[in-house]
Design an enzyme around this catalytic site. Structure first.
Site, PDB file in Angstrom:
ATOM      1  N   THR B 162      47.203 -51.166 -20.648  1.00 41.35           N
ATOM      2  CA  THR B 162      46.667 -50.396 -19.514  1.00 41.35           C
ATOM      3  C   THR B 162      47.700 -49.327 -19.157  1.00 41.35           C
ATOM      4  O   THR B 162      47.668 -48.242 -19.716  1.00 41.35           O
ATOM      5  CB  THR B 162      46.340 -51.293 -18.303  1.00 41.35           C
ATOM      6  OG1 THR B 162      47.470 -52.106 -17.997  1.00 41.35           O
ATOM      7  CG2 THR B 162      45.144 -52.175 -18.582  1.00 41.35           C
ATOM      8  N   LYS B 193      50.278 -57.421 -24.030  1.00 39.98           N
ATOM      9  CA  LYS B 193      50.326 -56.315 -23.085  1.00 39.98           C
ATOM     10  C   LYS B 193      50.883 -56.807 -21.766  1.00 39.98           C
ATOM     11  O   LYS B 193      50.912 -58.007 -21.488  1.00 39.98           O
ATOM     12  CB  LYS B 193      48.934 -55.713 -22.869  1.00 39.98           C
ATOM     13  CG  LYS B 193      48.017 -56.633 -22.148  1.00 39.98           C
ATOM     14  CD  LYS B 193      47.270 -56.006 -21.005  1.00 39.98           C
ATOM     15  CE  LYS B 193      48.139 -55.121 -20.192  1.00 39.98           C
ATOM     16  NZ  LYS B 193      47.619 -54.971 -18.810  1.00 39.98           N
ATOM     17  N   THR B 204      48.158 -56.983 -16.575  1.00 43.04           N
ATOM     18  CA  THR B 204      48.509 -58.395 -16.600  1.00 43.04           C
ATOM     19  C   THR B 204      49.182 -58.709 -17.910  1.00 43.04           C
ATOM     20  O   THR B 204      49.221 -57.887 -18.807  1.00 43.04           O
ATOM     21  CB  THR B 204      47.247 -59.254 -16.498  1.00 43.04           C
ATOM     22  OG1 THR B 204      46.396 -58.884 -17.575  1.00 43.04           O
ATOM     23  CG2 THR B 204      46.543 -59.030 -15.183  1.00 43.04           C
ATOM     24  N   GLU B 290      57.039 -51.594 -15.089  1.00 41.08           N
ATOM     25  CA  GLU B 290      56.680 -50.397 -14.338  1.00 41.08           C
ATOM     26  C   GLU B 290      57.906 -49.771 -13.671  1.00 41.08           C
ATOM     27  O   GLU B 290      58.525 -50.385 -12.803  1.00 41.08           O
ATOM     28  CB  GLU B 290      55.636 -50.752 -13.288  1.00 41.08           C
ATOM     29  CG  GLU B 290      55.110 -49.570 -12.515  1.00 41.08           C
ATOM     30  CD  GLU B 290      54.527 -48.506 -13.423  1.00 41.08           C
ATOM     31  OE1 GLU B 290      53.731 -48.850 -14.315  1.00 41.08           O
ATOM     32  OE2 GLU B 290      54.891 -47.325 -13.256  1.00 41.08           O
TER      33      GLU B 290
END
Lengths: 417, 417
Positions: B162, B193, B204, B290
């Site tokens: 994502t 992922k 997730t 992130e």
């Protein structure tokens, strides 16, 4: 919580009020040299009258020396007449030397003020791990002991701040003359500090409350614990627990009014006034939270018990993804749901309702899509309300927090030498 | 953990390896239309052989429909031959309709691939609370079922991302021909992922591991749980638990080699190879966290038990003040101490030692001041090591995390429609 409103006719805020609005409480600040800048860094709260004093302390196992010393002092006597507070160094993680320094401050303060050692308590806030400059502090205490009678509550409220932007002080008058036909009014005054445990120097919550009532220590202990649970223990900015937190309440009996459960109406008014003061002081901390741009109230209702409600509220409050999305002014209710779902609380997901700013956003295990668009503009509000209804019981709890901002990262990452 | 090193002579990474390096595993991706962009958003992992499959799932009570369905599937049969994965929508918090949609995907996949319904599992990742566009997904599955035999593992590894910046894939060969004189080599391949539960779409952790061994399901379950505990359950970026996490391992027996405890040496090699793959995949998630600028390893040693060690490690890893100070490249060891002290673990603060990048910073309840200056430049390293020695026992645990950066706040605050 919030039941205080029905008692608000009995009391009123004193304009520009502070702790020295309480009769026979003297508070003064001075620059002693703990801080390199010329800012005040040492203050003294003093009453010549005998007191009944209660306090609550951080439960962190790395509790600072003042926390350790104060617990010992209060287990010996509740007649605390003087509290010395230094800013700049927390006297936490300072080993045996830190304890020796704290004991010396107690001893010398008692000497200068002609009190017993048992009548003195201490507090520190600032950088963890450094030793206090004892001589500078003792010099400051000597100076304070001479000027204390011309004290200045506002100056002291400023002196105990570290990175807080605004002083936190308040005084409330219970109109006991009018409503209870008594000779004097009850005054509750407070000064405090904290943007929670944030840099540069491990700012912590300190709060000092003074009143002029008489009260038995058992009753006072119960009230303080209940009040702190609903105020300072219901706020979170960063989820990090300080080594130095403490909340003190001293009662010097100046008004001659005794608070007992026998006079139930007066007791209830006093109780709710005290809770109001604690709540206001806690909210001042949140509103001054490091880098905060929003005040966030999280209300968990219809829960099995208060502890579960608070656990859920705190999980949401400490979710950095929830906080970041509030800063971003988006409705990321999935992050709220996943925070609730990651606690060990048992519930049926189809029973849970989530409201954001009074819009029902989640019900029957699904998004209430038609409310998303009208709710979105309300995320620009400064005050954000998240309400979770669990439908597992009848208890509720509040938690107050902030958003997570660029300014928080900037401030909390770059401090310390 | 880290004991894998002594087994590394037995296995080697396959250059540019991915899940399709495992014989008789076919994996393909396609754009079905769940995502608005032309990116691939649907993939299929398939083996025509019978398998023994294990999986672990998120414990979040708002578990997504695929989690609920897969648990049911695996309790019926461990012979999972096909896993369908969609990206873009998490199918979490989607009520009864979400379950019906997930069941339909299982059913149609079985139909297209001529399998039993019991042979199919599913996974979703993306936005919470939206319903899947079922017709688009079923169209995609039809297309995948036709092209699966010409599969492309790398394409599938990219399709399941994502907001991850980099694909996460790996294949390792155990040199069973050479070391165990067997006919074929064992291959362990994986795609995955995750930058943990971060925006835009509740990214997730998903991880799919394939091997060509035979193994009893009880032995496999034990290995997977132990391995996940030391890898995916030992990482944290934001402390927020996803609704969709799952780790799958499928074994299709192609090599003819059976893993049992009777052949202890081979068992140990397989075990450590699997743990190596899990650890590498978990580290890839952290390295892609992130906004992360640093990889942080937290090691808690000499603890009473592993659970306590991990609790302390996780408390440090999830302290946003510790994370922010690492971003700021300062040594705020007081924040580490206060995180340790805020757990419910019992210890004597004078026993605790804290090392940062191998410099002893805290001992005997105090700072080791002479090490502060030499340690400071090491905070500029990309890899930061925090080591806590508790001196309460003999167990240890690792946790891996990231720092807290401006980029994290930027990314995690502004996503979602």
């Amino acid at each position: 919580m919030h039941k205080e409103k029905e008692y608000e006719k009995y009391f009123s805020k004193i304009e520009n009020g502070t702790i020295t609005d309480v009769p026979e409480f003297f508070v003064q600040a001075v620059h002693s040299g703990v801080r390199k800048s010329r800012k005040d860094d040492l203050s003294l709260i003093y009453t010549p009258l005998d007191t009944v004093t209660s306090a609550v302390f951080t439960t962190n196992k790395f509790a600072a020396a003042p926390v350790i010393i104060n617990k010992r002092q209060l287990s010996g006597s509740r007649n605390i007449k003087a509290i010395v507070i230094n800013t700049g160094i927390a006297n936490a993680c300072t080993g045996e030397q830190g304890i020796i320094n704290a004991e010396k401050i107690v001893e010398e303060t008692a000497g200068y003020l002609k009190l017993g050692k048992k009548n003195v308590a201490i507090a520190s806030t600032g950088l963890i791990g450094k030793q206090l400059p004892l001589e500078k502090i003792l010099g400051g205490i000597r100076e304070l002991s001479k000027t204390i009678s011309s004290g200045d509550g506002h100056r002291a409220a400023r002196s105990i701040l570290t990175i807080d932007k605004n002083p936190k002080e308040l005084a409330v008058k219970i109109n006991t003359e009018k409503f209870f036909n008594m000779e004097k009014d009850i005054i509750v005054g407070a000064i405090g500090k904290g943007s929670i445990m944030v840099a540069p120097n491990m700012g912590t919550i300190l709060c000092f409350i003074a009143t002029n009532v008489k009260i038995h220590q058992n009753l006072l202990d119960g009230l303080l614990h209940e009040g702190v649970d609903q105020s300072f223990n219901s706020i979170s900015i960063d989820g990090c627990q300080s080594t130095n937190d403490m909340v003190f309440i001293q009662n010097n009996g100046e008004s001659g009014i005794e608070i007992t459960k026998d006079n139930r109406e007066l007791y209830d008014v006093f109780r709710h006034t005290l809770f109001f003061v604690l709540e206001e002081m806690a909210k001042k901390v949140i509103l001054d939270g490091e880098g905060a741009s929003k005040f966030v109230e999280i209300e968990v209702r219809s829960s099995r018990d208060k502890a579960e409600a608070k656990k859920i509220g705190m999980k949401i409050a400490n979710s950095i993804l929830v906080k970041a999305s509030i800063f971003g002014e988006t409705i990321n209710w999935g992050r709220i749901a996943s925070a609730i779902g990651s606690t060990d609380v048992e519930f049926n997901i189809n029973d849970v309702e989530i409201f954001i700013n009074d819009f029902l956003i989640f019900k029957n295990g699904m998004e209430v899509s038609e409310n998303m668009e009208p709710a979105l503009p309300t995320m620009k509000n400064k005050h954000i309300n998240i309400k979770v209804i669990m439908h597992t019981g009848r208890q509720s709890s509040f938690v107050w927090t902030t958003d997570l901002t660029h300014d928080f990262v900037k401030a909390s990452s770059h401090y310390r030498s």
